[in-house]
Design a protein around this motif. Structure first.
Motif, PDB file in Angstrom:
ATOM      1  N   ALA A  75     -46.089   4.788 -20.398  1.00 54.86           N
ATOM      2  CA  ALA A  75     -45.758   6.150 -20.806  1.00 54.86           C
ATOM      3  C   ALA A  75     -46.128   6.411 -22.265  1.00 54.86           C
ATOM      4  CB  ALA A  75     -44.265   6.410 -20.606  1.00 54.86           C
ATOM      5  N   ASP A  76     -46.520   7.642 -22.538  1.00 52.63           N
ATOM      6  CA  ASP A  76     -46.785   8.049 -23.915  1.00 52.63           C
ATOM      7  C   ASP A  76     -45.480   8.234 -24.686  1.00 52.63           C
ATOM      8  OD1 ASP A  76     -49.521   8.056 -23.610  1.00 52.63           O
ATOM      9  OD2 ASP A  76     -49.588  10.142 -22.943  1.00 52.63           O
ATOM     10  N   ALA A  77     -44.443   8.725 -23.993  1.00 50.89           N
ATOM     11  CA  ALA A  77     -43.164   8.994 -24.649  1.00 50.89           C
ATOM     12  C   ALA A  77     -42.446   7.688 -24.962  1.00 50.89           C
ATOM     13  CB  ALA A  77     -42.294   9.859 -23.747  1.00 50.89           C
ATOM     14  N   GLU A  78     -41.673   7.700 -26.019  1.00 50.35           N
ATOM     15  CA  GLU A  78     -40.899   6.525 -26.420  1.00 50.35           C
ATOM     16  C   GLU A  78     -39.612   6.480 -25.613  1.00 50.35           C
ATOM     17  OE1 GLU A  78     -40.456   7.280 -30.561  1.00 50.35           O
ATOM     18  OE2 GLU A  78     -42.346   6.321 -31.095  1.00 50.35           O
ATOM     19  N   ALA A  79     -39.374   5.360 -24.932  1.00 50.68           N
ATOM     20  CA  ALA A  79     -38.193   5.229 -24.082  1.00 50.68           C
ATOM     21  C   ALA A  79     -36.932   5.087 -24.927  1.00 50.68           C
ATOM     22  CB  ALA A  79     -38.343   4.019 -23.165  1.00 50.68           C
ATOM     23  N   GLU A  80     -35.830   5.625 -24.421  1.00 48.34           N
ATOM     24  CA  GLU A  80     -34.548   5.499 -25.096  1.00 48.34           C
ATOM     25  C   GLU A  80     -34.008   4.088 -24.930  1.00 48.34           C
ATOM     26  OE1 GLU A  80     -33.082   7.790 -26.964  1.00 48.34           O
ATOM     27  OE2 GLU A  80     -34.770   9.143 -26.643  1.00 48.34           O
ATOM     28  N   ASP A  81     -33.176   3.659 -25.899  1.00 46.45           N
ATOM     29  CA  ASP A  81     -32.663   2.297 -25.830  1.00 46.45           C
ATOM     30  C   ASP A  81     -31.799   2.068 -24.593  1.00 46.45           C
ATOM     31  OD1 ASP A  81     -30.788   4.013 -26.870  1.00 46.45           O
ATOM     32  OD2 ASP A  81     -30.095   2.669 -28.446  1.00 46.45           O
ATOM     33  N   ASP A  82     -31.015   3.080 -24.153  1.00 46.79           N
ATOM     34  CA  ASP A  82     -30.192   2.910 -22.956  1.00 46.79           C
ATOM     35  C   ASP A  82     -31.063   2.620 -21.731  1.00 46.79           C
ATOM     36  OD1 ASP A  82     -27.933   3.338 -24.423  1.00 46.79           O
ATOM     37  OD2 ASP A  82     -27.589   5.390 -23.736  1.00 46.79           O
TER      38      ASP A  82
ATOM     39  N   ALA B 124     -31.113  -0.865 -19.606  1.00 45.18           N
ATOM     40  CA  ALA B 124     -30.920  -0.866 -18.157  1.00 45.18           C
ATOM     41  C   ALA B 124     -32.060  -1.598 -17.458  1.00 45.18           C
ATOM     42  CB  ALA B 124     -30.819   0.569 -17.645  1.00 45.18           C
ATOM     43  N   THR B 125     -33.274  -1.389 -17.945  1.00 44.40           N
ATOM     44  CA  THR B 125     -34.425  -2.083 -17.371  1.00 44.40           C
ATOM     45  C   THR B 125     -34.311  -3.592 -17.593  1.00 44.40           C
ATOM     46  OG1 THR B 125     -35.862  -0.168 -17.702  1.00 44.40           O
ATOM     47  CG2 THR B 125     -36.937  -2.313 -17.473  1.00 44.40           C
ATOM     48  N   ALA B 126     -33.906  -3.987 -18.795  1.00 42.03           N
ATOM     49  CA  ALA B 126     -33.731  -5.414 -19.089  1.00 42.03           C
ATOM     50  C   ALA B 126     -32.710  -6.034 -18.149  1.00 42.03           C
ATOM     51  CB  ALA B 126     -33.294  -5.594 -20.539  1.00 42.03           C
ATOM     52  N   HIS B 127     -31.630  -5.296 -17.892  1.00 39.51           N
ATOM     53  CA  HIS B 127     -30.605  -5.781 -16.962  1.00 39.51           C
ATOM     54  C   HIS B 127     -31.183  -5.949 -15.559  1.00 39.51           C
ATOM     55  CE1 HIS B 127     -27.786  -4.835 -13.689  1.00 39.51           C
ATOM     56  NE2 HIS B 127     -26.950  -5.624 -14.343  1.00 39.51           N
ATOM     57  N   ASP B 128     -31.855  -4.896 -15.063  1.00 40.19           N
ATOM     58  CA  ASP B 128     -32.305  -4.910 -13.677  1.00 40.19           C
ATOM     59  C   ASP B 128     -33.360  -5.983 -13.428  1.00 40.19           C
ATOM     60  OD1 ASP B 128     -30.598  -2.812 -13.285  1.00 40.19           O
ATOM     61  OD2 ASP B 128     -32.150  -1.279 -13.143  1.00 40.19           O
ATOM     62  N   LYS B 129     -34.211  -6.261 -14.416  1.00 40.24           N
ATOM     63  CA  LYS B 129     -35.269  -7.257 -14.228  1.00 40.24           C
ATOM     64  C   LYS B 129     -34.720  -8.663 -14.009  1.00 40.24           C
ATOM     65  CE  LYS B 129     -38.895  -7.533 -16.694  1.00 40.24           C
ATOM     66  NZ  LYS B 129     -39.810  -7.647 -17.843  1.00 40.24           N
ATOM     67  N   THR B 130     -33.586  -8.967 -14.607  1.00 37.69           N
ATOM     68  CA  THR B 130     -33.147 -10.358 -14.657  1.00 37.69           C
ATOM     69  C   THR B 130     -31.719 -10.609 -14.170  1.00 37.69           C
ATOM     70  OG1 THR B 130     -34.629 -10.828 -16.503  1.00 37.69           O
ATOM     71  CG2 THR B 130     -32.788 -12.328 -16.210  1.00 37.69           C
ATOM     72  N   ALA B 131     -30.794  -9.746 -14.531  1.00 41.09           N
ATOM     73  CA  ALA B 131     -29.375 -10.077 -14.409  1.00 41.09           C
ATOM     74  C   ALA B 131     -28.943 -10.391 -12.985  1.00 41.09           C
ATOM     75  CB  ALA B 131     -28.526  -8.939 -14.978  1.00 41.09           C
ATOM     76  N   VAL B 132     -29.411  -9.611 -12.021  1.00 42.85           N
ATOM     77  CA  VAL B 132     -28.914  -9.787 -10.657  1.00 42.85           C
ATOM     78  C   VAL B 132     -29.504 -11.033 -10.013  1.00 42.85           C
ATOM     79  CG1 VAL B 132     -28.746  -8.766  -8.360  1.00 42.85           C
ATOM     80  CG2 VAL B 132     -28.490  -7.327 -10.392  1.00 42.85           C
TER      81      VAL B 132
ATOM     82  N   LEU C 171     -35.298  -4.032 -28.562  1.00 39.44           N
ATOM     83  CA  LEU C 171     -35.413  -4.295 -30.001  1.00 39.44           C
ATOM     84  C   LEU C 171     -36.160  -3.157 -30.689  1.00 39.44           C
ATOM     85  CD1 LEU C 171     -35.176  -6.292 -32.427  1.00 39.44           C
ATOM     86  CD2 LEU C 171     -37.415  -7.184 -31.722  1.00 39.44           C
ATOM     87  N   ILE C 172     -37.252  -2.727 -30.128  1.00 42.15           N
ATOM     88  CA  ILE C 172     -38.040  -1.643 -30.726  1.00 42.15           C
ATOM     89  C   ILE C 172     -37.282  -0.327 -30.645  1.00 42.15           C
ATOM     90  CG2 ILE C 172     -40.224  -0.427 -30.662  1.00 42.15           C
ATOM     91  CD1 ILE C 172     -40.313  -3.433 -31.512  1.00 42.15           C
ATOM     92  N   ALA C 173     -36.602  -0.093 -29.533  1.00 43.00           N
ATOM     93  CA  ALA C 173     -35.819   1.137 -29.404  1.00 43.00           C
ATOM     94  C   ALA C 173     -34.711   1.193 -30.450  1.00 43.00           C
ATOM     95  CB  ALA C 173     -35.234   1.228 -28.001  1.00 43.00           C
ATOM     96  N   LEU C 174     -34.077   0.059 -30.711  1.00 43.84           N
ATOM     97  CA  LEU C 174     -33.037   0.020 -31.743  1.00 43.84           C
ATOM     98  C   LEU C 174     -33.640   0.258 -33.121  1.00 43.84           C
ATOM     99  CD1 LEU C 174     -30.944  -3.016 -30.441  1.00 43.84           C
ATOM    100  CD2 LEU C 174     -30.201  -0.624 -30.515  1.00 43.84           C
ATOM    101  N   ALA C 175     -34.835  -0.260 -33.335  1.00 41.78           N
ATOM    102  CA  ALA C 175     -35.493  -0.060 -34.628  1.00 41.78           C
ATOM    103  C   ALA C 175     -35.786   1.415 -34.876  1.00 41.78           C
ATOM    104  CB  ALA C 175     -36.790  -0.874 -34.693  1.00 41.78           C
TER     105      ALA C 175
ATOM    106  N   VAL D 204     -28.699  -8.628 -31.672  1.00 44.98           N
ATOM    107  CA  VAL D 204     -27.806  -9.792 -31.585  1.00 44.98           C
ATOM    108  C   VAL D 204     -26.377  -9.332 -31.310  1.00 44.98           C
ATOM    109  CG1 VAL D 204     -26.794 -11.716 -32.874  1.00 44.98           C
ATOM    110  CG2 VAL D 204     -29.255 -11.285 -33.007  1.00 44.98           C
ATOM    111  N   ALA D 205     -25.973  -8.228 -31.911  1.00 42.70           N
ATOM    112  CA  ALA D 205     -24.630  -7.691 -31.669  1.00 42.70           C
ATOM    113  C   ALA D 205     -24.472  -7.277 -30.204  1.00 42.70           C
ATOM    114  CB  ALA D 205     -24.365  -6.505 -32.591  1.00 42.70           C
ATOM    115  N   LEU D 206     -25.519  -6.697 -29.617  1.00 42.55           N
ATOM    116  CA  LEU D 206     -25.473  -6.340 -28.197  1.00 42.55           C
ATOM    117  C   LEU D 206     -25.358  -7.586 -27.322  1.00 42.55           C
ATOM    118  CD1 LEU D 206     -28.112  -3.479 -27.790  1.00 42.55           C
ATOM    119  CD2 LEU D 206     -25.635  -3.297 -27.592  1.00 42.55           C
ATOM    120  N   ILE D 207     -26.083  -8.621 -27.696  1.00 45.31           N
ATOM    121  CA  ILE D 207     -26.009  -9.883 -26.954  1.00 45.31           C
ATOM    122  C   ILE D 207     -24.597 -10.444 -27.006  1.00 45.31           C
ATOM    123  CG2 ILE D 207     -26.788 -12.289 -26.946  1.00 45.31           C
ATOM    124  CD1 ILE D 207     -29.513 -11.162 -28.049  1.00 45.31           C
TER     125      ILE D 207
END
Length: 352
Positions: free
Chosen positions: A185-192, A196-204, A271-275, A315-318
């Motif tokens: 995507a051209d648009a910058e994704a929101e951190d939320d 959510a994507t990070a969770h779905d890729k791995t957590a389950v 990380l980039i979204a938080l930045a 790191v705080a989120l972790i």
């Protein structure tokens, strides 16, 4: 280590994985030289590795009171989660157009070389390699499902286990698709959205489902299995967020790729979204724009991210996710709670 199991239990898991792969090779015999090579490549793809997902199955099984009478069943389900992981890795390499993994050709890379040796053009050889990888992943996905469907357990437990596997596949597919869309995507994704994507890729598939599966096989009730799965959800999110840190700040040994590869490739990560939310974003953005040019530029980007506060925020989120896992684990028995604590500590220790 994310989870510790006895040498006997580990051997049972290894035997189950080996037996499943040997079955695939035997069943494929006579289907042609190409399939023989494909089966061999699947064996290589599934070899080695930390195998922490099957270890989580066995560790949860024991923590919830599982006995030797169901150890073979637990080992078979544990093998299924390892083959599921292997399938996802093979498919992920196709999605990323990678032909190497940890310094050696992956399935796609092996079959690309095979096709080149047979006289194919580079473009056609790439197509052959990617087709072989997709097929290898498909076969392993089916084999993982077959192992769970055939496990020697009462029908109601098999049904619960298949539901867990179903969730693992569907949620992971949704996470992978979202990740690809964010990258395109051209648009910058929101951190939320990125979290959510990070969770779905791995957590389950890596944490929640293996932990719950071990509990189910041990005979835990649905409340305890759900609580352990919830712990796994928090652990899995933390694990993936640590992976994002490793992709930006880790060594090549930690990442299994070039150091700072996520910065070189301008990946959209939490990380980039938080930045982007910090006052230092302009400096981060400028350094990221040239991070692909070499190691000095990567160091500049790392420094800018650090100074912006994004690294500390991640790191705080972790830590928040790990604390949530530990808190939910208090609903469980002592052994299961200790398992969650050890896993949380091991994930925290991976932070670069």
């Amino acid at each position: 280590m994310i989870a510790r199991i006895s040498a006997v239990d580990r051997a049972a898991v290894d035997d189950a994985i080996d037996a499943s792969l040997a079955r695939l090779q035997k069943r494929g015999a006579g289907l042609g030289d190409a399939f023989d090579d494909l089966a061999a490549s699947m064996v290589r793809a599934a070899s080695g590795g930390k195998r922490f997902r099957p270890a989580l199955v066995l560790a949860a099984f024991r923590a919830c009171g599982g006995t030797d009478g169901r150890r073979d069943a637990a080992a078979s389900v544990a093998a299924a989660f390892e083959l599921l992981h292997t399938a996802f890795v093979i498919h992920d390499d196709v999605i990323d157009h990678d032909t190497m993994r940890r310094g050696v050709p992956n399935v796609a890379g092996e079959f690309r070389r095979r096709a080149l040796g047979d006289g194919a053009t580079p473009s056609a050889a790439t197509g052959v390699g990617e087709a072989a990888a997709i097929l290898a992943g498909d076969v392993l996905l089916y084999e993982a499902t077959r192992l769970v469907a055939a496990v020697d357990l009462p029908a109601d437990l098999r049904s619960r286990l298949l539901d867990l596997l179903d969730d693992a596949v569907l949620v992971s597919a949704a996470g992978e698709l979202a990740d690809v869309e964010h990258a395109a995507a051209d648009a910058e994704a929101e951190d939320d959205s990125l979290i959510a994507t990070a969770h779905d890729k791995t957590a389950v598939y890596s944490f929640a489902a293996p932990l719950a599966a071990g509990a189910v096989i041990a005979g835990a009730d649905e409340t305890d299995a759900a609580a352990l799965a919830a712990c796994g959800t928090h652990l899995g999110l933390a694990f993936q967020l640590v992976d994002d840190l490793i992709g930006a700040f880790g060594t090549s040994a930690q990442a299994g790729r070039d150091a700072g590869v996520d910065l070189r490739e301008a990946k959209q990560t939490p990380l980039i979204a938080l930045a982007r939310r910090t006052e230092g974003w302009h400096a981060v953005r400028d350094t990221l724009a040239v991070a692909h040019t070499g190691p000095i530029a990567v160091l500049d980007a790392q420094r800018a991210l650090d100074e912006s506060g994004a690294r500390a925020a991640l790191v705080a989120l972790i830590d928040s996710a790990l604390d949530a896992a530990r808190t939910r684990a208090q609903e469980l028995g002592a052994a299961a709670s200790a398992l969650v604590d050890r896993a949380a500590d091991a994930i925290r220790e991976r932070i670069p």
